[in-house]
Each structure stands twice: as C-alpha cells, then as structure tokens.
Design an enzyme around this catalytic site. Sequence first.
Site, PDB file in Angstrom:
ATOM      1  N   ASP A  81       0.905  -1.145   0.000  1.00 52.05           N
ATOM      2  CA  ASP A  81       0.000   0.000   0.000  1.00 52.05           C
ATOM      3  C   ASP A  81       0.939   1.189   0.000  1.00 52.05           C
ATOM      4  OD1 ASP A  81      -1.443   2.277   0.991  1.00 52.05           O
ATOM      5  OD2 ASP A  81      -3.055   0.897   1.475  1.00 52.05           O
ATOM      6  N   HIS A  82       1.031   1.882  -1.141  1.00 47.67           N
ATOM      7  CA  HIS A  82       2.135   2.845  -1.245  1.00 47.67           C
ATOM      8  C   HIS A  82       1.987   3.993  -0.246  1.00 47.67           C
ATOM      9  CE1 HIS A  82      -0.493   5.178  -3.957  1.00 47.67           C
ATOM     10  NE2 HIS A  82       0.322   6.193  -3.742  1.00 47.67           N
ATOM     11  N   HIS A 123      -5.778   2.998   1.233  1.00 48.26           N
ATOM     12  CA  HIS A 123      -4.892   4.053   1.741  1.00 48.26           C
ATOM     13  C   HIS A 123      -5.487   4.776   2.954  1.00 48.26           C
ATOM     14  CE1 HIS A 123      -2.981   3.184  -1.961  1.00 48.26           C
ATOM     15  NE2 HIS A 123      -3.700   3.970  -2.729  1.00 48.26           N
TER      16      HIS A 123
END
Length: 506
Positions: free
Chosen positions: A179-180, A242
């Site tokens: 999950d950036h 996010h």
Amino acid sequence: MDGVIFVIFGASGDLAVRKLIPAIYELYQGKYLPENFAVLGVSRSKYTDAAFRKKVFYDSQFIKLSAKEKKAQKDFADRLSYTAIQTAEKKDYAKIKKQLAKMDKQFGIGGNYIFYLSTPPFLYTTIPACLAAHGLNEEKDGWRRLVVEKPFGYDLETAIALNRDLQQHFDEDQIYRIDHYLGKETVQNLLVTRFSNGIFEPLWNRNYIEHVQITNAENLTVGSRGGYYDKSGALRDMFQNHLMQIVAHVAMEPPISADAKAIRDEKLKLLKSIRPIKEEDVSKQVVRGQYTSSKIDGQIVNGYRQEEGVPDTSKTETYAAIKFFIDNWRWADVPFYVRTGKGLPTKVTEVVITFKDPPHALFRKEEMVYNDNNQLIIRIQPNEGLLLKFGMKVPGAGFEVKDVGMDFQYADLTNAHVPAAYERLLLDVIKGDATLYARGDSVEEAWRFVEPILSAWKNNPKIKVYGYPVGTWGPAVSSKLIESEDVTWRNPVQELTTGDDFSELS
Ligand code: BG6
C-alpha cells in the site's frame, strides 16, 4: 544483507517503468541494495535483455540522468534481464526457473527471490499457483517473497477468496501486500509523532479531541483511466486501502513494540473497533459525489461522465465523505470524518485533529477575532510537516486573542531527501520487514467496513449522487456531515471556480 533477484511480473507495464525500476535504481545509487542483486523482468511482450534495458533504463524519462551519466551506470543496467512468457501458461514458468538459476550463479544470489506482481489483478491467483507448480515458492535454498499490489479484491468476498488463494501457495509471512501510502514518510511519522513524544499522546483521546478529519484531495481528474475507474470508484480506489490505513495509524493503541507483528496487531484491533455503518444509515453518514464539467481559468474541464470509457449514466463516485465512530475507550463518541475526491482544487492529504474548547471560555467575547479550536494538522503531502494552531494574545489593551500557528516542515531538515514511497517499501521487502505492508486480516477488516456502503449504493437507487463542479471542494452537502459548532472541513486552498451547480445527479 542477503543477495536477491527481484522478479517483476508485468515488467513492461506502466508501474514498473514509472515507479519500480526508478525506485530500484535510487536504492542502488544510494548503496542500499545488497551487493549481489539482479532484476528479472517478466511479461508477455518480447524483449531482448538489451531492449528491456533500453526501455526501462536508458530511455526512461523517469530516471533523471543524462545519456552520458546513464552510460556510466552500465553495472546497474547489466543487472537487468528479461524473459517473455505467456503469464497464464504453467509450463512457461520453467523458463523463469532456468533463467533464475543462471542469474543466481552469475550474481552469487544464494536463492533469494522476490516475485513482484505488477500485473492486472486477475493474474494474482494464477502467477502464485504457477510459481508453486515449479517449486518457486519453497524456501529450501533461500527465501521467497511475493509482493502484491492493490486491488486486494473487489469486495469482502473476493478479498477473502484472494487471501485464501495466495495463502494456498505462499505462507502469510511470505506475502507482502503493498500500500504505497504506508511508504510515505509522513504516514510513518504519524506513529513517531504519537508514540515518541510525551506531549501528544496524553491528549489523544475523547477527553480532549472533538473530532478528527482526514482529507485526501486530488486536483487531477480521471482522464484516460475511466475504463478502470468506473468499475472502482473512490471508495474502492482510495478509501478501503490508503485512507483506512491512515485512520489506523491515527487511532490505534500504542503497540507493545515497533515490530511488524505488534504494529499490525494493533492496526487490526483498531479496524475491528470501527462501528459498521448500517445500510439504512448510509445516506446519513456518507456523501457520494461525482465531478461535473466546469470552467477553470477560462478553460472548460470535462465532467466525469464525459471522460473516455465512462458511461453517460454512471453513478460511480469520484468523491466520498464518510462520518464514522470508533467503539473503544479512547474514541467513544468522537466523530471521524474522512473525505477523498478527484477534480478538487488541489492535491493534498492531511489529518486534522480538532481539540475541544477549554472548559471555561475566559476570554471569549462577542467581538473577538479568535473563535477557533486548537488544531493539529499533520500534512501527509505535499509540503510534509506539522502545524499546531492555537490562540495567542494580541499585544495591546484588553485580551484580544488571535489564532496563530507553529509549524515544522520536512523541507527544513538538513537532510531533506524524502524517499519515494516505493524506495522504502522495496527496501523493506528485501530486508524481510513487513511492518509497512498490509496484512491479509486487516485488508479483510477494511472491506468489512466498506461493504455495507457499497451494497447500499448498489441496492438503493434513492441514495443520491451529488454533482460538484471540477475545482470545488466537493458536494456542498458534505459540510453538513460535520457536527461541530464552529469548525467545518479545513480546506487548505480556495476553490478554483465559482461554479455553484451542486445539483443531484440522476
Ligand atoms: C492510487 C489510486 O492508489 O493512488 C489513484 O489508484 C490515485 O487513483 C493514487 O491517484 C494517489 O496516490 P498519491 O501517492 O499520488 O497520493
């Protein structure tokens, strides 16, 4: 550090070219990578090693070096190879196995492989199964790790099925769900701010906090991604992953240590404590919006329904604002408001903690300038930093109070290189540190929260989709979600257009 071969499936795709290879290069350049490392690109398109190196390195506009400088980095380029396969063909994986054995010997790797799935999600179950069929999941002579990109399922049921399929071939501790947002410095800094300072945590609860806001805004519109986006929408694209992760960092209890298990256990517990929104309450607690055409700086900007690949009647949300509660001792009765949207006035992500008013308003008078609550604003991006707002006396007669801010910006640090999210996350998977990766159980838990909202939208045509002109802060009704007497959404910049067509869309 152990040697490693980084195997990228979907290596000729956008993500690999724009983010992964540049991040690997940055890590190499910064001397963070083990001496023995190599990259194997895998995909359907046919490339020779030389053509692959040209595409992802020498000709890449995402690696900002001159042609001469790139030539000097031959050692890096020589570590990139490529193998073409039919990704769904089990027998083709023999080619990968052979190539890995060759590279392993050439670079002295020691059998450690990371398989990074940068592919369309329908391959997420096929690739691990094919790797397993060739024994490439086994950790007999070196470790094997699997990195998966979102989406982790389309809803709760498919997320559970995906976890089950992945775990059939790889153990949970071999699986890294990227999950950036967790790779962003400031998302990690939420934990440091809270747990390494003595001054915030004592106030971090229902006794002192009135409400919490999280804003994730993008000024970009959907553009050419309509085909993908229309099946997804803001809730699936941004919120389930996010933003739920940010909520967990803001609201979790202190972990017993800073290791992956302790932190991820606490995050799971927090996600489990979020009170589910009942389907019948969705229209009260959630606002969905869709951007409509507007005029910015004299230019007409497309509305969502005019984007390529989007049906004229689409009800897909490009904006969502959600109010919810967390049922535990710390947060009982404190509303959380989270919003995300495309086509808003600017790109910004921030967490705003609004503290309660002092119990007795000594200096509050009708004519006073100051009537704002104390707020702590944690800026995730851009201009990463912290801002604390409080009241100060205006010099002179009387007790006039003015709202002032004390701020810290990452850019002020002498060592101001804020690494790209992918750099940090790729290095962590090489080191075997899963702290900043999403664990399967918490992914499911986040879907469990989102599910009734999606289902209400799908099943109840009466729930409204509000239009908002591109360049505004979303549907006007979303400000009604916030219960506070004198605080509403914090909008860090002004709207870009005066359009006021916030009508309901049919
Ligand atoms: C991605 C979404 O996960 O995050 C995109 O699919 C979105 O729609 C992007 O634009 C935003 O990421 P960032 O790092 O630019 O805030």
